[in-house]
Design a protein around this motif. Structure first.
Motif, short mmCIF file in Angstrom:
data_model
loop_
_atom_site.label_atom_id
_atom_site.label_comp_id
_atom_site.label_asym_id
_atom_site.label_seq_id
_atom_site.Cartn_x
_atom_site.Cartn_y
_atom_site.Cartn_z
N LEU A 97 -11.43 16.58 73.37
CA LEU A 97 -12.88 16.76 73.28
C LEU A 97 -13.30 18.20 73.01
N ALA A 98 -12.40 19.14 73.16
CA ALA A 98 -12.75 20.56 73.07
C ALA A 98 -13.48 20.93 71.78
N PRO A 99 -12.99 20.57 70.60
CA PRO A 99 -13.69 21.01 69.38
C PRO A 99 -15.14 20.51 69.32
N VAL A 154 -16.46 26.14 80.05
CA VAL A 154 -15.83 25.97 78.74
C VAL A 154 -15.14 27.27 78.30
N ILE A 155 -15.79 28.42 78.53
CA ILE A 155 -15.17 29.71 78.20
C ILE A 155 -13.86 29.88 78.97
N ASP A 156 -13.90 29.60 80.27
CA ASP A 156 -12.70 29.75 81.10
C ASP A 156 -11.56 28.85 80.62
N GLN A 209 -7.25 29.78 73.47
CA GLN A 209 -8.25 29.68 72.41
C GLN A 209 -9.24 30.84 72.53
N HIS A 210 -8.69 32.06 72.40
CA HIS A 210 -9.46 33.27 72.67
C HIS A 210 -10.67 33.44 71.75
N LEU A 266 -18.25 31.75 72.25
CA LEU A 266 -19.16 31.18 73.25
C LEU A 266 -19.76 32.26 74.13
N LEU A 267 -18.99 33.27 74.47
CA LEU A 267 -19.50 34.38 75.27
C LEU A 267 -20.60 35.13 74.50
#
Length: 181
Positions: free
Chosen positions: A38-40, A66-68, A75-76, A82-83
Motif C-alpha cells: 500500500l505504500a506507493p 508514514v515518514i518514519d 525509502q529516504h 513527505l517531510l
C-alpha cells in the motif's frame, strides 16, 4: 461548534482528515509484517491531496508515521518529500501546533536514523516538544520525552537517559493510558 448553517465544527475537520491516519495505520500494520504494497498509493495520496481545512494533529501524526516507516525501510527520498510537504503545509497561519509537533518529531527521527548532526536532531525534538506542550498534547510530549531519553543514551548520558525514560513511562501511565481505556 457550528457558527453558521453551512459551517463545519472542529469534529468534522478531524473526521475528514482521519482517513490519512487510517491509511498510515494500515501502512504501519503492513510494515510490521513486511507487506508494503500500500505504500506507493498512500504516499501519492498524501503528496497530491491537501487536507480539508488547516492541517491538524491527526494529519500530522499520519504524516509522521508514514515518514518514519519509509525512512526506516530505506525509502529516504519519499520520506524527505513527505517531510517537505509537511513543512509547506505548516506555513499556514492557522496550522495546528500538534501538526507542527508531529512534523518536527518526524524530522528528528529522520536525522537520527541517518546519523546526521545529533544537535540538529535535538533541536527538532525540542521544537516538537514545545509545539506539543503549547496544546497540552500529553501523548506527543511523552513520545518526545522518550525520544530525548533514547538520544541521551546514544550519546552516553545514561543518568539523563534513565530520568527521561522514567518520566515518559510515568507520564504515559498516569496521563496517557486513560486515552486508550
Amino acid at each position: 461548534i457550528r457558527d453558521l448553517v453551512r459551517s463545519r465544527g472542529i469534529g468534522d475537520v478531524y473526521k475528514r482528515q482521519g482517513r490519512y491516519l487510517a491509511a498510515a495505520l494500515a501502512l504501519s500494520s503492513g510494515a510490521y509484517v513486511g507487506d508494503l504494497e500500500l505504500a506507493p498509493a498512500i504516499v501519492q495520496d498524501m503528496l497530491t491531496s491537501e487536507p480539508e481545512g488547516p492541517p491538524n494533529g491527526p494529519y500530522g501524526l499520519a504524516l509522521r508515521i508514514v515518514i518514519d516507516i519509509l525512512d526506516g525501510v530505506g525509502q529516504h527520498e519519499s520520506a524527505v518529500r513527505l517531510l517537505a510537504h509537511g513543512d509547506a503545509l505548516g506555513r499556514g497561519p492557522d496550522t495546528d501546533r500538534a501538526f507542527l509537533g508531529n512534523v518536527e518529531f518526524g524530522r528528528a527521527g529522520v536525522l537520527l536514523r541517518r546519523d546526521a548532526d545529533i544537535g540538529l536532531a535535538l533541536v527538532a525534538g525540542q521544537r516538537a516538544t514545545a509545539h506539543f506542550e503549547s496544546v497540552r498534547d500529553v501523548m506527543g510530549m511523552t513520545f518526545c520525552k522518550f525520544g530525548e531519553g533514547v538520544v541521551a543514551a546514544e550519546v552516553g548520558e545514561s543518568v539523563r537517559s534513565r530520568e527521561l525514560l522514567r518520566d515518559a513511562l510515568r507520564d504515559f501511565s498516569e496521563r496517557g493510558a486513560p486515552l486508550f481505556a
